[in-house]
Design a protein around this motif. Structure first.
Motif, mmCIF file in Angstrom:
data_model
loop_
_atom_site.group_PDB
_atom_site.id
_atom_site.type_symbol
_atom_site.label_atom_id
_atom_site.label_comp_id
_atom_site.label_asym_id
_atom_site.label_seq_id
_atom_site.Cartn_x
_atom_site.Cartn_y
_atom_site.Cartn_z
ATOM 1 N N ARG A 11 -44.347 -19.393 104.741
ATOM 2 C CA ARG A 11 -43.589 -20.651 104.783
ATOM 3 C C ARG A 11 -44.252 -21.721 103.917
ATOM 4 O O ARG A 11 -43.592 -22.549 103.322
ATOM 5 N N ARG A 12 -45.575 -21.681 103.863
ATOM 6 C CA ARG A 12 -46.331 -22.630 103.034
ATOM 7 C C ARG A 12 -46.396 -22.174 101.578
ATOM 8 O O ARG A 12 -46.977 -22.859 100.740
ATOM 9 N N GLY A 13 -45.875 -20.987 101.298
ATOM 10 C CA GLY A 13 -45.925 -20.452 99.937
ATOM 11 C C GLY A 13 -47.237 -19.757 99.611
ATOM 12 O O GLY A 13 -47.497 -19.430 98.460
ATOM 13 N N ASP A 14 -48.061 -19.500 100.614
ATOM 14 C CA ASP A 14 -49.367 -18.890 100.411
ATOM 15 C C ASP A 14 -49.318 -17.416 100.793
ATOM 16 O O ASP A 14 -49.906 -16.988 101.794
ATOM 17 N N PHE A 15 -48.633 -16.633 99.993
ATOM 18 C CA PHE A 15 -48.458 -15.213 100.275
ATOM 19 C C PHE A 15 -49.786 -14.457 100.190
ATOM 20 O O PHE A 15 -50.062 -13.581 101.005
ATOM 21 N N HIS A 16 -50.600 -14.807 99.211
ATOM 22 C CA HIS A 16 -51.863 -14.101 98.979
ATOM 23 C C HIS A 16 -52.780 -14.205 100.194
ATOM 24 O O HIS A 16 -53.179 -13.179 100.767
ATOM 25 N N GLN A 17 -53.122 -15.400 100.591
ATOM 26 C CA GLN A 17 -54.054 -15.582 101.710
ATOM 27 C C GLN A 17 -53.462 -15.121 103.032
ATOM 28 O O GLN A 17 -54.177 -14.564 103.873
ATOM 29 N N ALA A 18 -52.166 -15.336 103.225
ATOM 30 C CA ALA A 18 -51.532 -14.913 104.481
ATOM 31 C C ALA A 18 -51.566 -13.389 104.625
ATOM 32 O O ALA A 18 -51.852 -12.863 105.703
ATOM 33 N N ALA A 19 -51.296 -12.685 103.524
ATOM 34 C CA ALA A 19 -51.331 -11.220 103.567
ATOM 35 C C ALA A 19 -52.745 -10.730 103.844
ATOM 36 O O ALA A 19 -52.956 -9.836 104.679
ATOM 37 N N LEU A 20 -53.720 -11.313 103.162
ATOM 38 C CA LEU A 20 -55.111 -10.890 103.374
ATOM 39 C C LEU A 20 -55.587 -11.207 104.791
ATOM 40 O O LEU A 20 -56.299 -10.409 105.406
ATOM 41 N N ALA A 21 -55.195 -12.366 105.314
ATOM 42 C CA ALA A 21 -55.580 -12.732 106.685
ATOM 43 C C ALA A 21 -54.987 -11.746 107.690
ATOM 44 O O ALA A 21 -55.664 -11.323 108.637
ATOM 45 N N ALA A 22 -53.742 -11.346 107.483
ATOM 46 C CA ALA A 22 -53.106 -10.394 108.392
ATOM 47 C C ALA A 22 -53.769 -9.021 108.311
ATOM 48 O O ALA A 22 -54.007 -8.379 109.341
ATOM 49 N N VAL A 23 -54.066 -8.571 107.105
ATOM 50 C CA VAL A 23 -54.745 -7.274 106.964
ATOM 51 C C VAL A 23 -56.101 -7.328 107.657
ATOM 52 O O VAL A 23 -56.497 -6.381 108.348
ATOM 53 N N GLU A 24 -56.808 -8.441 107.516
ATOM 54 C CA GLU A 24 -58.109 -8.566 108.189
ATOM 55 C C GLU A 24 -57.936 -8.567 109.708
ATOM 56 O O GLU A 24 -58.741 -7.971 110.425
ATOM 57 N N GLN A 25 -56.893 -9.208 110.215
ATOM 58 C CA GLN A 25 -56.649 -9.182 111.660
ATOM 59 C C GLN A 25 -56.380 -7.755 112.130
ATOM 60 O O GLN A 25 -56.886 -7.336 113.175
ATOM 61 N N VAL A 26 -55.577 -7.020 111.376
ATOM 62 C CA VAL A 26 -55.287 -5.623 111.725
ATOM 63 C C VAL A 26 -56.584 -4.811 111.692
ATOM 64 O O VAL A 26 -56.879 -4.055 112.620
ATOM 65 N N ASN A 27 -57.368 -4.978 110.622
ATOM 66 C CA ASN A 27 -58.643 -4.256 110.527
ATOM 67 C C ASN A 27 -59.557 -4.592 111.707
ATOM 68 O O ASN A 27 -60.202 -3.709 112.270
ATOM 69 N N SER A 28 -59.608 -5.848 112.092
ATOM 70 C CA SER A 28 -60.452 -6.270 113.211
ATOM 71 C C SER A 28 -60.009 -5.613 114.520
ATOM 72 O O SER A 28 -60.833 -5.134 115.305
ATOM 73 N N LEU A 29 -58.697 -5.586 114.747
ATOM 74 C CA LEU A 29 -58.174 -4.941 115.957
ATOM 75 C C LEU A 29 -58.499 -3.448 115.968
ATOM 76 O O LEU A 29 -58.891 -2.891 117.002
ATOM 77 N N LEU A 30 -58.337 -2.821 114.814
ATOM 78 C CA LEU A 30 -58.626 -1.390 114.738
ATOM 79 C C LEU A 30 -60.123 -1.117 114.892
ATOM 80 O O LEU A 30 -60.511 -0.125 115.518
ATOM 81 N N ARG A 31 -60.970 -1.985 114.336
ATOM 82 C CA ARG A 31 -62.425 -1.843 114.515
ATOM 83 C C ARG A 31 -62.793 -1.923 115.998
ATOM 84 O O ARG A 31 -63.636 -1.184 116.496
ATOM 85 N N GLU A 32 -62.144 -2.846 116.695
ATOM 86 C CA GLU A 32 -62.434 -3.040 118.116
ATOM 87 C C GLU A 32 -62.021 -1.836 118.956
ATOM 88 O O GLU A 32 -62.757 -1.378 119.826
ATOM 89 N N HIS A 33 -60.830 -1.327 118.704
ATOM 90 C CA HIS A 33 -60.268 -0.267 119.549
ATOM 91 C C HIS A 33 -60.483 1.151 119.011
ATOM 92 O O HIS A 33 -60.421 2.114 119.774
ATOM 93 N N PHE A 34 -60.698 1.265 117.696
ATOM 94 C CA PHE A 34 -60.845 2.576 117.057
ATOM 95 C C PHE A 34 -61.960 2.532 116.021
ATOM 96 O O PHE A 34 -61.728 2.731 114.826
ATOM 97 N N PRO A 35 -63.194 2.249 116.454
ATOM 98 C CA PRO A 35 -64.299 2.135 115.497
ATOM 99 C C PRO A 35 -64.525 3.442 114.737
ATOM 100 O O PRO A 35 -64.213 4.526 115.243
ATOM 101 N N ALA A 36 -65.057 3.304 113.541
ATOM 102 C CA ALA A 36 -65.373 4.482 112.729
ATOM 103 C C ALA A 36 -66.375 5.353 113.475
ATOM 104 O O ALA A 36 -67.235 4.865 114.192
ATOM 105 N N ASP A 37 -66.220 6.652 113.282
ATOM 106 C CA ASP A 37 -67.151 7.587 113.925
ATOM 107 C C ASP A 37 -67.671 8.587 112.892
ATOM 108 O O ASP A 37 -67.769 9.765 113.154
#
Length: 175
Positions: free
Chosen positions: A135-161
């Motif tokens: 909505r603010r026109g910041d597609f780049h940072q918004a996409a990266l922030a969302a990917v980082e949130q997804v990565n963080s959730l996956l790290r928490e629940h499905f850590p690398a083994d």
């Protein structure tokens, strides 16, 4: 024609026109090569820290017949989840981030292994991160922030083994 039927017809027609007017150039302005590469790098880096497999798909507009048939953003995301084999991972740990530019909507579909541990409200928060940024026109940072949130959730629940193969391509798909 009832007033309700006319309103529904008008909404469908408006949606068809919005999608019809959406162009590849619009999509490229929102997601230029530099943004797509940054998203790919964020996915790759994240997947080294968890067992999930993340796909990122941006669609400028739906095909006209799907719009007219009333296909929702969620239905389209589920279809793409299947079409691109996001469900087909060894640990049932695929996640699709789907962006529909014409409808200004984002949806996340998680495979059953992940869906058992991360609730819908959490995914909606990630989607809001993106739509607020868009909505603010910041597609780049918004996409990266969302990917980082997804990565963080996956790290928490499905850590690398340990080492594991990359089961799905990391580069975003532009439709």
């Amino acid at each position: 024609m009832t007033q309700e039927t006319a309103a529904s017809f008008g909404q469908r027609l408006g949606r068809v026109l919005r999608h019809w007017r959406s162009t590849k150039a619009d999509a490229r302005r929102a997601f230029p090569d530099a943004t797509l590469e940054a998203v790919a790098q964020a996915i790759t880096a994240g997947e080294r820290t968890h067992r999930g497999e993340v796909r990122f798909i941006v669609e400028k507009a739906l095909p006209a017949d799907e719009i007219w048939d009333g296909v929702t953003n969620r239905q389209r995301a589920l279809a793409l989840f299947a079409d691109y084999g996001v469900w087909d991972t060894e640990d049932n740990c695929g996640v699709l981030i789907y962006v529909n530019l014409a409808d200004h909507k984002v949806d996340i579909v998680a495979d059953r292994g992940i869906d058992r541990k991360i609730d819908t409200g959490t995914w909606q928060t990630v989607c809001r991160t993106m739509t607020d940024g868009f909505r603010r026109g910041d597609f780049h940072q918004a996409a990266l922030a969302a990917v980082e949130q997804v990565n963080s959730l996956l790290r928490e629940h499905f850590p690398a083994d340990g080492e594991r193969p990359n089961e799905l391509p990391d580069h975003p798909i532009m439709l």
